[in-house]
Design a protein around this motif. Sequence first.
Motif, PDB file in Angstrom:
ATOM      1  N   ASP A  39     -16.528  -8.067  -8.409  1.00  0.00           N
ATOM      2  CA  ASP A  39     -15.459  -7.846  -7.439  1.00  0.00           C
ATOM      3  C   ASP A  39     -14.200  -8.630  -7.827  1.00  0.00           C
ATOM      4  O   ASP A  39     -14.021  -8.985  -8.969  1.00  0.00           O
ATOM      5  CB  ASP A  39     -15.960  -8.214  -6.024  1.00  0.00           C
ATOM      6  CG  ASP A  39     -17.240  -7.478  -5.685  1.00  0.00           C
ATOM      7  OD1 ASP A  39     -17.200  -6.250  -5.606  1.00  0.00           O
ATOM      8  OD2 ASP A  39     -18.294  -8.132  -5.547  1.00  0.00           O
ATOM      9  N   VAL A  84     -12.222 -10.557  -2.473  1.00  0.00           N
ATOM     10  CA  VAL A  84     -13.490 -10.113  -1.894  1.00  0.00           C
ATOM     11  C   VAL A  84     -14.482 -11.273  -1.849  1.00  0.00           C
ATOM     12  O   VAL A  84     -15.239 -11.439  -0.873  1.00  0.00           O
ATOM     13  CB  VAL A  84     -14.055  -8.910  -2.682  1.00  0.00           C
ATOM     14  CG1 VAL A  84     -15.496  -8.607  -2.276  1.00  0.00           C
ATOM     15  CG2 VAL A  84     -13.181  -7.677  -2.453  1.00  0.00           C
ATOM     16  N   HIS A 114     -13.755 -13.470   1.060  1.00  0.00           N
ATOM     17  CA  HIS A 114     -14.315 -12.849   2.271  1.00  0.00           C
ATOM     18  C   HIS A 114     -15.813 -13.121   2.369  1.00  0.00           C
ATOM     19  O   HIS A 114     -16.320 -13.507   3.430  1.00  0.00           O
ATOM     20  CB  HIS A 114     -14.054 -11.343   2.262  1.00  0.00           C
ATOM     21  CG  HIS A 114     -14.801 -10.593   3.319  1.00  0.00           C
ATOM     22  ND1 HIS A 114     -14.255 -10.261   4.536  1.00  0.00           N
ATOM     23  CD2 HIS A 114     -16.085 -10.122   3.355  1.00  0.00           C
ATOM     24  CE1 HIS A 114     -15.153  -9.632   5.277  1.00  0.00           C
ATOM     25  NE2 HIS A 114     -16.268  -9.523   4.589  1.00  0.00           N
ATOM     26  N   ALA A 146     -17.438 -15.138   5.333  1.00  0.00           N
ATOM     27  CA  ALA A 146     -18.323 -14.383   6.234  1.00  0.00           C
ATOM     28  C   ALA A 146     -19.729 -14.973   6.225  1.00  0.00           C
ATOM     29  O   ALA A 146     -20.472 -14.834   7.200  1.00  0.00           O
ATOM     30  CB  ALA A 146     -18.364 -12.909   5.827  1.00  0.00           C
ATOM     31  N   LEU A 192     -10.681 -11.389   8.329  1.00  0.00           N
ATOM     32  CA  LEU A 192     -12.042 -11.596   8.820  1.00  0.00           C
ATOM     33  C   LEU A 192     -12.021 -12.078  10.267  1.00  0.00           C
ATOM     34  O   LEU A 192     -12.817 -11.613  11.101  1.00  0.00           O
ATOM     35  CB  LEU A 192     -12.778 -12.593   7.921  1.00  0.00           C
ATOM     36  CG  LEU A 192     -14.210 -12.906   8.345  1.00  0.00           C
ATOM     37  CD1 LEU A 192     -15.078 -11.651   8.365  1.00  0.00           C
ATOM     38  CD2 LEU A 192     -14.824 -13.970   7.427  1.00  0.00           C
ATOM     39  N   ALA A 249     -25.875 -11.872   3.777  1.00  0.00           N
ATOM     40  CA  ALA A 249     -24.901 -11.152   2.964  1.00  0.00           C
ATOM     41  C   ALA A 249     -24.389  -9.968   3.772  1.00  0.00           C
ATOM     42  O   ALA A 249     -25.116  -9.013   3.994  1.00  0.00           O
ATOM     43  CB  ALA A 249     -25.547 -10.679   1.671  1.00  0.00           C
ATOM     44  N   THR A 250     -23.152 -10.055   4.221  1.00  0.00           N
ATOM     45  CA  THR A 250     -22.651  -8.981   5.090  1.00  0.00           C
ATOM     46  C   THR A 250     -21.971  -7.869   4.302  1.00  0.00           C
ATOM     47  O   THR A 250     -21.857  -6.757   4.795  1.00  0.00           O
ATOM     48  CB  THR A 250     -21.709  -9.548   6.162  1.00  0.00           C
ATOM     49  OG1 THR A 250     -20.669 -10.276   5.504  1.00  0.00           O
ATOM     50  CG2 THR A 250     -22.470 -10.467   7.093  1.00  0.00           C
ATOM     51  N   LEU A 251     -21.498  -8.180   3.072  1.00  0.00           N
ATOM     52  CA  LEU A 251     -21.141  -7.091   2.159  1.00  0.00           C
ATOM     53  C   LEU A 251     -22.433  -6.758   1.408  1.00  0.00           C
ATOM     54  O   LEU A 251     -22.602  -7.060   0.228  1.00  0.00           O
ATOM     55  CB  LEU A 251     -20.022  -7.493   1.191  1.00  0.00           C
ATOM     56  CG  LEU A 251     -18.616  -7.656   1.764  1.00  0.00           C
ATOM     57  CD1 LEU A 251     -17.602  -7.924   0.649  1.00  0.00           C
ATOM     58  CD2 LEU A 251     -18.172  -6.423   2.558  1.00  0.00           C
ATOM     59  N   SER A 252     -23.332  -6.145   2.139  1.00  0.00           N
ATOM     60  CA  SER A 252     -24.715  -5.995   1.694  1.00  0.00           C
ATOM     61  C   SER A 252     -24.887  -4.716   0.879  1.00  0.00           C
ATOM     62  O   SER A 252     -25.492  -3.757   1.333  1.00  0.00           O
ATOM     63  CB  SER A 252     -25.621  -5.999   2.924  1.00  0.00           C
ATOM     64  OG  SER A 252     -25.032  -5.250   3.976  1.00  0.00           O
ATOM     65  N   GLY A 253     -24.357  -4.739  -0.319  1.00  0.00           N
ATOM     66  CA  GLY A 253     -24.463  -3.586  -1.204  1.00  0.00           C
ATOM     67  C   GLY A 253     -25.798  -3.532  -1.921  1.00  0.00           C
ATOM     68  O   GLY A 253     -26.539  -4.515  -1.976  1.00  0.00           O
ATOM     69  N   TRP A 254     -26.062  -2.380  -2.509  1.00  0.00           N
ATOM     70  CA  TRP A 254     -27.392  -2.160  -3.079  1.00  0.00           C
ATOM     71  C   TRP A 254     -27.734  -3.137  -4.198  1.00  0.00           C
ATOM     72  O   TRP A 254     -28.894  -3.491  -4.379  1.00  0.00           O
ATOM     73  CB  TRP A 254     -27.567  -0.714  -3.534  1.00  0.00           C
ATOM     74  CG  TRP A 254     -26.733  -0.241  -4.686  1.00  0.00           C
ATOM     75  CD1 TRP A 254     -25.415  -0.450  -4.901  1.00  0.00           C
ATOM     76  CD2 TRP A 254     -27.187   0.550  -5.784  1.00  0.00           C
ATOM     77  NE1 TRP A 254     -25.013   0.167  -6.053  1.00  0.00           N
ATOM     78  CE2 TRP A 254     -26.070   0.796  -6.611  1.00  0.00           C
ATOM     79  CE3 TRP A 254     -28.418   1.105  -6.149  1.00  0.00           C
ATOM     80  CZ2 TRP A 254     -26.160   1.551  -7.794  1.00  0.00           C
ATOM     81  CZ3 TRP A 254     -28.493   1.863  -7.311  1.00  0.00           C
ATOM     82  CH2 TRP A 254     -27.378   2.067  -8.121  1.00  0.00           C
ATOM     83  N   HIS A 314     -29.475  -6.180  -3.132  1.00  0.00           N
ATOM     84  CA  HIS A 314     -30.769  -5.932  -2.483  1.00  0.00           C
ATOM     85  C   HIS A 314     -31.893  -6.521  -3.342  1.00  0.00           C
ATOM     86  O   HIS A 314     -31.784  -6.585  -4.570  1.00  0.00           O
ATOM     87  CB  HIS A 314     -30.957  -4.413  -2.336  1.00  0.00           C
ATOM     88  CG  HIS A 314     -32.074  -4.007  -1.422  1.00  0.00           C
ATOM     89  ND1 HIS A 314     -33.398  -4.064  -1.791  1.00  0.00           N
ATOM     90  CD2 HIS A 314     -32.049  -3.519  -0.160  1.00  0.00           C
ATOM     91  CE1 HIS A 314     -34.144  -3.630  -0.780  1.00  0.00           C
ATOM     92  NE2 HIS A 314     -33.346  -3.296   0.219  1.00  0.00           N
ATOM     93  N   TYR A 357     -31.678  -2.904   4.288  1.00  0.00           N
ATOM     94  CA  TYR A 357     -31.255  -3.966   3.385  1.00  0.00           C
ATOM     95  C   TYR A 357     -32.197  -5.157   3.482  1.00  0.00           C
ATOM     96  O   TYR A 357     -32.571  -5.586   4.576  1.00  0.00           O
ATOM     97  CB  TYR A 357     -29.836  -4.424   3.744  1.00  0.00           C
ATOM     98  CG  TYR A 357     -29.298  -5.465   2.799  1.00  0.00           C
ATOM     99  CD1 TYR A 357     -28.910  -5.119   1.507  1.00  0.00           C
ATOM    100  CD2 TYR A 357     -29.192  -6.796   3.188  1.00  0.00           C
ATOM    101  CE1 TYR A 357     -28.422  -6.075   0.632  1.00  0.00           C
ATOM    102  CE2 TYR A 357     -28.695  -7.751   2.308  1.00  0.00           C
ATOM    103  CZ  TYR A 357     -28.312  -7.385   1.034  1.00  0.00           C
ATOM    104  OH  TYR A 357     -27.843  -8.324   0.162  1.00  0.00           O
ATOM    105  N   VAL A 380     -22.530  -6.914  -4.943  1.00  0.00           N
ATOM    106  CA  VAL A 380     -22.277  -5.839  -3.983  1.00  0.00           C
ATOM    107  C   VAL A 380     -22.577  -4.491  -4.651  1.00  0.00           C
ATOM    108  O   VAL A 380     -23.665  -3.958  -4.517  1.00  0.00           O
ATOM    109  CB  VAL A 380     -20.837  -5.898  -3.431  1.00  0.00           C
ATOM    110  CG1 VAL A 380     -20.642  -4.831  -2.351  1.00  0.00           C
ATOM    111  CG2 VAL A 380     -20.521  -7.288  -2.864  1.00  0.00           C
ATOM    112  N   GLY A 381     -21.619  -3.980  -5.410  1.00  0.00           N
ATOM    113  CA  GLY A 381     -21.793  -2.659  -6.009  1.00  0.00           C
ATOM    114  C   GLY A 381     -22.010  -2.726  -7.506  1.00  0.00           C
ATOM    115  O   GLY A 381     -22.339  -3.772  -8.073  1.00  0.00           O
TER     116      GLY A 381
END
Lengths: 396, 396
Positions: free
Chosen positions: B82, B86, B89, B93, B122, B233-238, B241, B251, B262-263
Amino acid sequence: MDFSRTKALFDLPEGVIYLDGNSLGAMPRGVPERVEALLREEWAAQLIRGWNACGWMDMPARLGDRVGRLIGAAPGSVVMGDTLSVKVHQALAAALPMRPDRRVILSDSGNFPSDLYMAQGLAGLLGQGHEIRTPDPQDVEAAITDEVAVLMLTEVDYRTGRRHEMARLTAKAHAHGALTIWDLAHSAGAVPVDLAAVDADFAVGCTYKYLNGGPGAPAFIYVAPRLVDAVEATLSGWLGHAEPFAFAPDYAPAPGVGRMRVGTPPVLALAALEVALDIWDEVDMGALRAASVALSERFIAGVEARCAGVTLASPRDATLRGSQVSFRHPQGYAVMQALIAEGVIGDFRQPDIMRFGFTPLYLDAGDIDRAVDILADILATGRWDRPAFHARKAVT
Amino acid sequence: MDFSRTKALFDLPEGVIYLDGNSLGAMPRGVPERVEALLREEWAAQLIRGWNACGWMDMPARLGDRVGRLIGAAPGSVVMGDTLSVKVHQALAAALPMRPDRRVILSDSGNFPSDLYMAQGLAGLLGQGHEIRTPDPQDVEAAITDEVAVLMLTEVDYRTGRRHEMARLTAKAHAHGALTIWDLAHSAGAVPVDLAAVDADFAVGCTYKYLNGGPGAPAFIYVAPRLVDAVEATLSGWLGHAEPFAFAPDYAPAPGVGRMRVGTPPVLALAALEVALDIWDEVDMGALRAASVALSERFIAGVEARCAGVTLASPRDATLRGSQVSFRHPQGYAVMQALIAEGVIGDFRQPDIMRFGFTPLYLDAGDIDRAVDILADILATGRWDRPAFHARKAVT
């Protein structure tokens, strides 16, 4: 456009039939030269001056407009950056406060898990009791009610290729006062999309699949022009600021979709994507779709005529499919490994789905026929049934 | 390490003295070759198989460990991805819910605006009444009270180079029950940082400045191992995981700092960064710091001896500075344009600050002396005073 000529624009390995452009697109031949020029003539030679002198700072908007043409988005309504998951977060964080009295995020069980995870993470962060409903895809339409704040769907299912009817679902969502977020990961560059015509509210997508932007290429986000100036950008980074280089202490959003930019743009990745978009600029999406359907139908007919033990997992009606076809096989993983070993690259999704993506820019009928021949032969001889083909890998 | 030999590892334009590596680092010579190999031998040849066969999927963790060595972070506590905004954040967060009864985010007026914008975004999203306090940098320490949930600071001020005392401020924050987020944008690769020794909670940074990762290179995030398993983790991208490729509907965070992924990782950018880190792997940060201080002191002494009309805007005590020196001049913008036109590239920050970054990997004493000569001559002759040098650009 004559798709028999576009194949030459891609650097494909000898002897490989690549049916996984729905996961990672092939490399346009012009990419290494462009990236090398970026590195030597821009980064190395211009150094910090590259941000202005080489137009780096404007790339997210400039490339966004070129992606926009492919998805029916007006100039100035799409911007590039970040990853698809981050763009899902941004769209949802923008949409939910526009429906402050509603608590339901409606998606479906066929959505890509990362979209659901991002919704879960945001709902947890907000702590306002948002509920994420995930009915089966065929039940989504009936689940659109006045409780729904946001309908968040991926148009084309990553496993089965099943395609939602974007226009009808968007209209029903609007009739019930809900906003829509469409994930176009398997749509952009695969099927004609007309965001303006269907009156979509938000859309997001990635560029490393059908658009051929390269591994980890940046994502995009669309916000309907009628909505964008009401969007509170909560990932409020400096490059979404109205005047990033004033370095003011308080955030003030840029006008329009520019507010969905966050941090410093990924220039190397954008340069690679730029070359891929040079090809897409010449593509008529209607013609591409016709070619994609022809390839898909040819594949289904061939497989069903000659391969035992496989079951079509995609809709039979081409109008209800994206640009991929999936077949189930009880030993799908092993069969796919055997296919890959023989140069036919598709991929596998649990529990038993073999996915095949159709990309007319670099696939023709001869490729499809050879892929069917090889699959039929593997299944007929049982030569997928070797221990090596049954070993699980983390990624397929 | 002999820094007179490292200059040859960079591709610098003939005749340029580059004093803006604090904004965008110079290009390591090995980058084009590595990136071309990535494109031709990995993306084009391996296609989707590259994710495993070429180790793309592990790059964020592998490169994170290499950055970690430079900032005193244990293996497994840093991950790449990222943009810095980000990552700010994500850190905030994660931290705020760990202090649910507190509502103050303490930063300072010298923080980089994007960090403050992200905090504002935020806070607005959460709607829980968080207040962002931004006293002047010298007043931050006194402002650390039991009200503070998170102390969020950039160690080295982007305008003046003033350096916060990370150990003391962290200790005071902890004594008052607050968590700390350190932005290392102007620290990583510039000054020795020891996150473990100072017991920092979170840290973030970018890699396109001193680390020479290239324009838009990915960011990093550090989470203290003692905290990380409590992070939501609130930007809980795959890719954060625990089992990304199980495609489970819910998640579940990866163990450790992997949950801050994240991604899909930006593979091209990571490949360029990898080459830059090959150089950094050989660098002793203590030796680099000594070289940086020597260059900075030489510059200050030269400028103050020979240049009229400029005022040092950075702390005079080298221990209170990062690796940049700033001078104020009422016509700083025009003077900087004249310098750039004569091959001395620094940059300008409003209202009147000329910034000069010192990067011992590709600068030596001779460069500093020549830069001083040219600046002295420009000021003595007044040849900065041409209309072209007064025209404002969006980015400097």
